[in-house]
Scaffold this motif. Structure first.
Motif, mmCIF file in Angstrom:
data_model
loop_
_atom_site.group_PDB
_atom_site.id
_atom_site.type_symbol
_atom_site.label_atom_id
_atom_site.label_comp_id
_atom_site.label_asym_id
_atom_site.label_seq_id
_atom_site.Cartn_x
_atom_site.Cartn_y
_atom_site.Cartn_z
ATOM 1 N N GLY A 1 -17.758 -9.907 11.614
ATOM 2 C CA GLY A 1 -17.463 -8.526 11.962
ATOM 3 C C GLY A 1 -16.054 -8.092 11.644
ATOM 4 N N VAL A 2 -15.184 -9.032 11.245
ATOM 5 C CA VAL A 2 -13.812 -8.672 10.922
ATOM 6 C C VAL A 2 -13.416 -9.341 9.606
ATOM 7 N N ALA B 1 -6.746 -1.752 10.607
ATOM 8 C CA ALA B 1 -5.980 -2.926 11.036
ATOM 9 C C ALA B 1 -6.772 -4.223 11.026
ATOM 10 N N GLY B 2 -8.088 -4.184 11.229
ATOM 11 C CA GLY B 2 -8.862 -5.427 11.256
ATOM 12 C C GLY B 2 -8.386 -6.358 12.355
ATOM 13 N N THR B 3 -8.009 -7.576 11.995
ATOM 14 C CA THR B 3 -7.493 -8.537 12.973
ATOM 15 C C THR B 3 -6.166 -8.102 13.573
ATOM 16 N N GLY B 4 -5.487 -7.152 12.909
ATOM 17 C CA GLY B 4 -4.160 -6.737 13.345
ATOM 18 C C GLY B 4 -3.046 -7.511 12.690
ATOM 19 N N CYS B 5 -3.353 -8.283 11.648
ATOM 20 C CA CYS B 5 -2.361 -9.188 11.073
ATOM 21 C C CYS B 5 -1.088 -8.457 10.638
ATOM 22 N N LEU B 6 -1.214 -7.281 10.033
ATOM 23 C CA LEU B 6 -0.029 -6.591 9.526
ATOM 24 C C LEU B 6 0.826 -6.055 10.673
ATOM 25 N N VAL C 1 4.543 -0.245 17.633
ATOM 26 C CA VAL C 1 3.468 -0.461 16.662
ATOM 27 C C VAL C 1 2.123 -0.049 17.248
ATOM 28 N N ALA C 2 1.390 0.768 16.500
ATOM 29 C CA ALA C 2 0.000 1.099 16.817
ATOM 30 C C ALA C 2 -0.895 0.501 15.736
ATOM 31 N N CYS C 3 -1.880 -0.291 16.144
ATOM 32 C CA CYS C 3 -2.850 -0.883 15.222
ATOM 33 C C CYS C 3 -4.169 -0.133 15.395
ATOM 34 N N VAL C 4 -4.619 0.528 14.347
ATOM 35 C CA VAL C 4 -5.766 1.430 14.424
ATOM 36 C C VAL C 4 -6.931 0.851 13.626
ATOM 37 N N GLU C 5 -8.070 0.686 14.294
ATOM 38 C CA GLU C 5 -9.256 0.111 13.660
ATOM 39 C C GLU C 5 -10.499 0.894 14.084
ATOM 40 N N LYS C 6 -11.342 1.210 13.114
ATOM 41 C CA LYS C 6 -12.530 2.034 13.350
ATOM 42 C C LYS C 6 -13.732 1.230 13.840
ATOM 43 N N SER C 7 -13.913 0.029 13.328
ATOM 44 C CA SER C 7 -15.101 -0.761 13.628
ATOM 45 C C SER C 7 -15.012 -1.380 15.023
ATOM 46 N N SER D 1 -1.026 -0.439 5.451
ATOM 47 C CA SER D 1 -2.487 -0.482 5.454
ATOM 48 C C SER D 1 -3.010 -1.430 4.387
ATOM 49 N N ASN D 2 -4.011 -2.197 4.787
ATOM 50 C CA ASN D 2 -4.830 -2.942 3.843
ATOM 51 C C ASN D 2 -6.202 -2.279 3.855
#
Length: 292
Positions: free
Chosen positions: A91-92, A125-130, A143-149, A195-196
């Motif tokens: 899922g990620v 962001a996915g896993t948030g690695c960046l 830092v804000a990590c934004v992920e849709k899934s 962003s990746n």
């Protein structure tokens, strides 16, 4: 697969490597060593104890999963990135070493600027690695990590705690569409966006390796030419970044010129690219024009 019970560590690793090679796994020798460590908790290069029946059964089960082309990162359940470890699973998107260069580029830009509390967004962001890597090396950053899934966000939320616990730091983990979240931010409010985004082409999506095909398509599919998200984010990000602020993209190795053109047409300046450690273009970065 023949039983591994009683085999010496190096012999067991060789046997697993042959099994994985026959299944078409790339880097079979490396994978076999990792699987041995997962099954036994020991490094096969330093171990000399023959495999017990229990350890052999665990190793054989892991090898069958990898031979079925399940990503090694999913089997491990965690993976190192820079100087920390991320939880990862179905899922990620799996964190990759190439992405470390993207994170390092963002860190260098923030350090060059030198502001005390830069506001940073990690989009897709996915896993948030960046975002987590930035926070670890620029601890004053907001830092804000934004992920849709929702599936990927579950890992992001876990990593936002586990990857920063040793530093006593936090980031904001946000479940939202990247473009919608960015549209809600005030103008000139961000110092850096990283962003990746999904960047595989339609042709590449149709020819994925079995391991990559198990990763979420939402994190991979960049449209017919792989550039859909660059077009969207380059335009949408510009007014949200302060003058003199930065946007940093991970790109596919053949996309440098196309992404630089998109950036230039969207109004960005000081556009440049950094290569990964394999010598391929990987991090395109750009600056919003400074006011006089």
């Amino acid at each position: 697969m023949v039983s591994l019970t009683g085999l010496a560590p190096r012999a067991a690793v060789r046997q697993i490597a042959r099994h994985l090679e026959a299944a078409g796994c790339p880097d079979a020798g490396y994978d076999a060593g990792v699987l041995y460590t997962l099954a036994t908790g020991r490094d096969p290069r330093l171990d000399d104890a023959p495999l017990s029946p229990d350890a052999a059964a665990k190793l054989e089960a892991l090898a069958r999963r990898r031979a079925a082309r399940e990503p090694l990162q999913y089997i491990a359940g965690e993976w190192d990135f820079l100087d920390f470890t991320l939880q990862v699973g179905p899922g990620v998107l799996c964190p990759r070493a190439d992405t470390e260069v993207v994170c390092e580029t963002a860190i260098d830009l923030l350090r060059r600027w030198g502001g005390p509390a830069p506001r940073v967004a990690d989009l897709c962001a996915g896993t948030g690695c960046l975002g987590l890597g930035i926070k670890r090396f620029v601890p004053g950053a907001q830092v804000a990590c934004v992920e849709k899934s929702p599936d990927a966000f579950a890992y992001l939320a876990k990593n936002a705690v586990s990857a920063l616990k040793d530093r006593g730091l936090t980031v904001e983990a946000v479940l939202d569409d990247a473009a919608a979240w960015m549209a809600a931010q005030p103008m000139d409010s961000l110092d850096l966006i990283v962003s990746n985004p999904p960047y595989l082409t339609g042709e590449e999506m149709a020819a994925l390796q079995p391991e990559t095909a198990r990763e979420p398509a939402i994190a991979l599919d960049g449209g017919a030419d792989g550039l859909d998200f660059y077009r969207l984010l380059a335009r949408a990000a510009l007014p949200r970044v302060r003058p003199g602020g930065w946007l940093v993209f991970e790109i596919g190795w053949q996309q440098q010129k196309a992404v630089e053109t998109i950036a230039r047409e969207a109004g960005w300046q000081e556009i440049d690219c950094r290569k990964d450690y394999g010598g391929n273009p990987r991090a395109v970065y750009m600056c919003r024009p400074r006011t006089n």
